[in-house]
Design an enzyme around this catalytic site. Sequence first.
Site, mmCIF file in Angstrom:
data_model
loop_
_atom_site.group_PDB
_atom_site.id
_atom_site.type_symbol
_atom_site.label_atom_id
_atom_site.label_comp_id
_atom_site.label_asym_id
_atom_site.label_seq_id
_atom_site.Cartn_x
_atom_site.Cartn_y
_atom_site.Cartn_z
ATOM 1 N N MET A 1 -39.531 13.525 -10.108
ATOM 2 C CA MET A 1 -39.032 14.408 -11.164
ATOM 3 C C MET A 1 -37.627 13.979 -11.589
ATOM 4 O O MET A 1 -36.878 14.761 -12.175
ATOM 5 C CB MET A 1 -39.030 15.857 -10.686
ATOM 6 N N GLY A 2 -37.264 12.736 -11.278
ATOM 7 C CA GLY A 2 -35.963 12.226 -11.700
ATOM 8 C C GLY A 2 -34.843 12.699 -10.795
ATOM 9 O O GLY A 2 -35.076 13.151 -9.674
ATOM 10 N N HIS B 1 -35.903 8.684 -2.992
ATOM 11 C CA HIS B 1 -36.868 8.145 -3.958
ATOM 12 C C HIS B 1 -36.904 6.612 -3.877
ATOM 13 O O HIS B 1 -37.977 6.005 -3.955
ATOM 14 C CB HIS B 1 -36.459 8.518 -5.394
ATOM 15 N N VAL C 1 -35.540 10.320 4.081
ATOM 16 C CA VAL C 1 -34.223 9.674 4.089
ATOM 17 C C VAL C 1 -33.168 10.782 4.099
ATOM 18 O O VAL C 1 -33.279 11.761 3.358
ATOM 19 C CB VAL C 1 -34.049 8.772 2.851
ATOM 20 N N SER D 1 -32.107 15.374 -1.347
ATOM 21 C CA SER D 1 -32.905 16.144 -2.302
ATOM 22 C C SER D 1 -32.145 16.208 -3.615
ATOM 23 O O SER D 1 -30.906 16.293 -3.615
ATOM 24 C CB SER D 1 -33.117 17.564 -1.767
ATOM 25 N N SER D 2 -32.882 16.176 -4.712
ATOM 26 C CA SER D 2 -32.235 16.299 -6.024
ATOM 27 C C SER D 2 -31.522 17.635 -6.147
ATOM 28 O O SER D 2 -30.611 17.790 -6.952
ATOM 29 C CB SER D 2 -33.284 16.189 -7.133
ATOM 30 N N ARG D 3 -31.957 18.622 -5.354
ATOM 31 C CA ARG D 3 -31.340 19.955 -5.442
ATOM 32 C C ARG D 3 -29.999 20.040 -4.712
ATOM 33 O O ARG D 3 -29.253 20.998 -4.922
ATOM 34 C CB ARG D 3 -32.279 21.008 -4.858
HETATM 35 P P1 AMP Z 1 -39.279 14.826 -6.386
HETATM 36 O O1 AMP Z 1 -38.552 14.036 -7.424
HETATM 37 O O2 AMP Z 1 -38.439 15.794 -5.637
HETATM 38 O O3 AMP Z 1 -40.567 15.421 -6.901
HETATM 39 O O4 AMP Z 1 -39.729 13.774 -5.281
HETATM 40 C C1 AMP Z 1 -40.485 12.651 -5.640
HETATM 41 C C2 AMP Z 1 -40.977 11.976 -4.394
HETATM 42 O O5 AMP Z 1 -39.850 11.583 -3.593
HETATM 43 C C3 AMP Z 1 -41.835 12.898 -3.512
HETATM 44 O O6 AMP Z 1 -42.908 12.137 -2.965
HETATM 45 C C4 AMP Z 1 -40.868 13.318 -2.444
HETATM 46 O O7 AMP Z 1 -41.490 13.685 -1.227
HETATM 47 C C5 AMP Z 1 -40.028 12.072 -2.277
HETATM 48 N N1 AMP Z 1 -38.730 12.364 -1.676
HETATM 49 C C6 AMP Z 1 -37.835 13.300 -2.092
HETATM 50 N N2 AMP Z 1 -36.777 13.338 -1.266
HETATM 51 C C7 AMP Z 1 -37.015 12.415 -0.293
HETATM 52 C C8 AMP Z 1 -36.291 11.978 0.865
HETATM 53 N N3 AMP Z 1 -35.111 12.507 1.202
HETATM 54 N N4 AMP Z 1 -36.835 10.984 1.614
HETATM 55 C C9 AMP Z 1 -38.035 10.440 1.290
HETATM 56 N N5 AMP Z 1 -38.763 10.809 0.209
HETATM 57 C C10 AMP Z 1 -38.262 11.786 -0.567
#
Ligand code: AMP
Length: 306
Positions: free
Chosen positions: A51-52, A58, A197, A206-208
């Site tokens: 989701m960017g 990511h 990670v 996390s993006s949040r």
């Molecule tokens: P999102 O953009 O939050 O929807 O995440 C996209 C992908 O990145 C999903 O498969 C998440 O599980 C993965 N992801 C997000 N944060 C992490 C992280 N800290 N370590 C590994 N993968 C992640």
Amino acid sequence: MTVVNFGSEDYPSANGTMRAIMLICRSIPQIRDAVATLRASGGSVGLVTTMGALHAGHMSLVSHARADHDHVVATIFVNPTQFGNPDDLLTYPKTEDSDLAMLRDAGASAVYLPDASEIYPDGAETIVETTRLANMLHGLVRPGHFRGVATVVCKLFNIIGADAAYFGEKDYQQLQVIRRMVADLFMPITIHGVPTVREPDGLAMSSRNVRLTPQDRAAAVCLNKALTRAQEAARNGATVEAMRDLIAETINAEPRARLRAIDIAEALTLAPVTGHPAGDIGIMISAEFGPDENPVLLIDQREIRK
Ligand code: AMP
């Protein structure tokens, strides 16, 4: 190889050096053309859906996909159907230019950035739902969330037609939902889970996280701390109930955190476990930080293998 250029030259690389070609596609015909071009030279394709607001988590998915495949295709789409709270959707961070630069520097071959109107055109009514896995555990805290995830991931798989897709273990229940969907619908794609990670202090990336105040950011390490304590307890023979108490105690000791869920379940199936489980287990926890009216919900996870 014919190079299909959908504006790939417009983005400077993050470190200012590499000028690799990455195809930037904003419609289904463009990304399908791009994938066909990549495949024309016989290459395999690994997919990373996001989701960017990209970060090192990511990028770890991208590097796993790069290691296994000739080409990596990434998607950036903030999927409205997986958000229960409209404010959370509106405030979701958007950093498109730096996302594109990071993907190109990491060696992605193409990126698909659709509009919501292309993914959910007028009249669209089909949903994909893993009926059990979507409506348990974290799915009860966020009704409809995993249905939105499965639906969009199914659409993206159908649009791109990759050989394999990479998902973070951080979103542990999501990973199991995707695995189940792929198995149940006989989708010709291999799913890989990639380890979480973390920041140097242990907070899962996390993006949040950018929405946390500095005080909440510091407090948020309690999630990883709680999981680490539970993991150590498991190694010393603790029961599921004792692990749950330890996690609750650790998070409740942090006044800025509001514990939302502690779910301990059988790995993969997420079936309930009690006492001393015979097989692998997954621990999934969530806590909120910040204002009640628009909190930041953070999740974290640990898989404990026998
Ligand atoms: P999102 O953009 O939050 O929807 O995440 C996209 C992908 O990145 C999903 O498969 C998440 O599980 C993965 N992801 C997000 N944060 C992490 C992280 N800290 N370590 C590994 N993968 C992640």
